[in-house]
Design a protein around this motif. Structure first.
Motif, PDB file in Angstrom:
ATOM      1  N   ILE A  66     -10.264  -8.385   1.756  1.00 22.89           N
ATOM      2  CA  ILE A  66      -9.614  -7.461   2.690  1.00 22.89           C
ATOM      3  C   ILE A  66      -8.538  -6.694   1.932  1.00 22.89           C
ATOM      4  O   ILE A  66      -7.596  -7.294   1.404  1.00 22.89           O
ATOM      5  N   PHE A  67      -8.699  -5.377   1.869  1.00 22.00           N
ATOM      6  CA  PHE A  67      -7.742  -4.512   1.184  1.00 22.00           C
ATOM      7  C   PHE A  67      -7.019  -3.672   2.240  1.00 22.00           C
ATOM      8  O   PHE A  67      -7.658  -3.065   3.107  1.00 22.00           O
ATOM      9  N   SER A  68      -5.710  -3.645   2.148  1.00 28.18           N
ATOM     10  CA  SER A  68      -4.911  -2.919   3.142  1.00 28.18           C
ATOM     11  C   SER A  68      -4.081  -1.841   2.460  1.00 28.18           C
ATOM     12  O   SER A  68      -3.657  -1.993   1.306  1.00 28.18           O
ATOM     13  N   ILE A  69      -3.835  -0.749   3.209  1.00 29.73           N
ATOM     14  CA  ILE A  69      -2.947   0.303   2.718  1.00 29.73           C
ATOM     15  C   ILE A  69      -1.592   0.135   3.393  1.00 29.73           C
ATOM     16  O   ILE A  69      -1.484  -0.438   4.487  1.00 29.73           O
ATOM     17  N   ALA A  70      -0.561   0.602   2.727  1.00 29.51           N
ATOM     18  CA  ALA A  70       0.796   0.383   3.235  1.00 29.51           C
ATOM     19  C   ALA A  70       1.058   1.177   4.510  1.00 29.51           C
ATOM     20  O   ALA A  70       1.609   0.654   5.484  1.00 29.51           O
ATOM     21  N   ASP A  71       0.652   2.433   4.533  1.00 25.65           N
ATOM     22  CA  ASP A  71       0.933   3.300   5.682  1.00 25.65           C
ATOM     23  C   ASP A  71      -0.358   3.914   6.201  1.00 25.65           C
ATOM     24  O   ASP A  71      -1.236   4.301   5.419  1.00 25.65           O
TER      25      ASP A  71
END
Length: 241
Positions: free
Chosen positions: A81-86
Motif C-alpha cells: 500500500i503506497f500513500s501520497i501525503a496530500d
C-alpha cells in the motif's frame, strides 16, 4: 497462480524485485500534461530481508538491495500500500499513470499483479484473499473443512505473535552447542581407557612377589635356606674350603 514459476506472483521462482513505483497525474482535459506525485509512505504484507517495501519509493530503483521483494513468502498473495501525503484534486477528473521499474534482472519481475486506487484517507487495511472472504461470510457453525483450513492458514501466515512463537520454537529445536567441559571430560575418559604401557620391571616384580609368597608358605624351608646361606658365607667356612 500455478501457471507462474513458484506459483508467483513474481517470475523469479515466485519472487520479484520492484525497484521503484512512480505516479504521474494529468487532468482529463489535458492528458499530456502529467506531473509527478511522490509517495510518502509504503507498507507491505511482507518484505524480504534487506528488500523493504519503502525502498520502492526512495527514488533509487537500481543498485544492490534496491527495491521491494518477498522471498521466502512466495506462492501466495502479497499486498503493498503506497500513500501520497496530500490529496490531488483536478477539475473534470484526472488520468493516473503508474510506472513500475524493475531493473534488478530479466527474471525477478512481476508475473501477475493488480493496481487499485482509492480516495479513502488514513491507513488502509491489507486486502483479504478471496477464499478467505468467502469463508468468513459463512456462519461459523456452517463452514466446511476447506473454509476452516483457509481461515487457519491465513492466520498462521499473518499473525505476528504466532510467527514469533514459531520462530522461537525453531530456534529451540536447533542442536545446542557442545559444552567445552564435556569435551574436556570426554578427552580425559578416552585417555584413561587407553591400555597403559608395561613397565619393563613389572615382570620382575611379579616374579619377586610370587617367590615371596612361596617363602611365606614354607617358613621352615625358607629358614633352613637362609641359615645355610649364612653359614656358607661365614669366614670360617670359606677358610676351610
Amino acid at each position: 497462480d500455478d501457471r507462474l514459476p513458484g506459483k508467483g506472483p513474481g517470475l523469479g521462482n515466485g519472487n520479484f524485485v520492484l525497484g521503484e513505483i512512480e505516479l504521474d497525474i494529468a487532468p482529463a482535459a489535458n492528458p499530456k500534461k502529467f506531473s509527478r506525485v511522490k509517495f510518502s509512505t509504503a507498507r507491505a504484507s511482507f518484505s524480504q530481508k534487506s528488500y523493504e517495501v519503502a525502498k520502492a519509493i526512495d527514488g533509487n530503483p537500481g543498485g544492490p538491495n534496491a527495491g521491494w521483494a518477498i522471498s521466502p513468502e512466495v506462492g501466495k498473495n502479497q499486498t503493498a500500500i503506497f500513500s501520497i501525503a496530500d490529496p490531488v484534486q483536478l477539475e473534470g477528473g484526472s488520468i493516473l499513470r503508474f510506472t513500475l521499474k524493475q531493473p534488478y534482472d530479466d527474471t525477478h519481475t512481476l508475473g501477475k499483479f493488480r493496481l487499485s486506487v482509492t480516495t479513502q484517507k488514513g491507513p488502509l487495511p491489507f486486502a483479504l484473499p478471496g477464499d478467505l472472504k468467502e469463508a468468513l461470510a459463512v456462519q461459523k457453525d456452517q463452514r466446511n473443512k476447506a473454509q476452516l483450513d483457509a481461515i487457519t492458514k491465513y492466520f498462521r501466515e499473518n499473525d505476528s505473535t504466532l510467527k514469533s512463537l514459531d520462530q522461537k520454537l525453531a530456534e529451540a529445536r536447533k542442536p545446542l552447542p557442545i559444552d567445552p567441559k564435556l569435551v574436556e571430560l570426554r578427552g580425559l575418559l578416552t585417555a584413561l581407557e587407553k591400555k597403559p604401557s608395561v613397565d619393563p620391571r613389572h615382570d620382575r616384580w611379579l616374579n619377586d612377589l610370587s617367590l615371596s609368597k612361596k617363602q611365606l608358605a614354607q617358613r621352615r624351608l625358607t629358614g633352613a635356606q637362609d641359615l645355610t646361606w649364612a653359614l656358607i658365607n661365614t669366614s670360617a667356612f670359606l677358610f676351610n674350603h
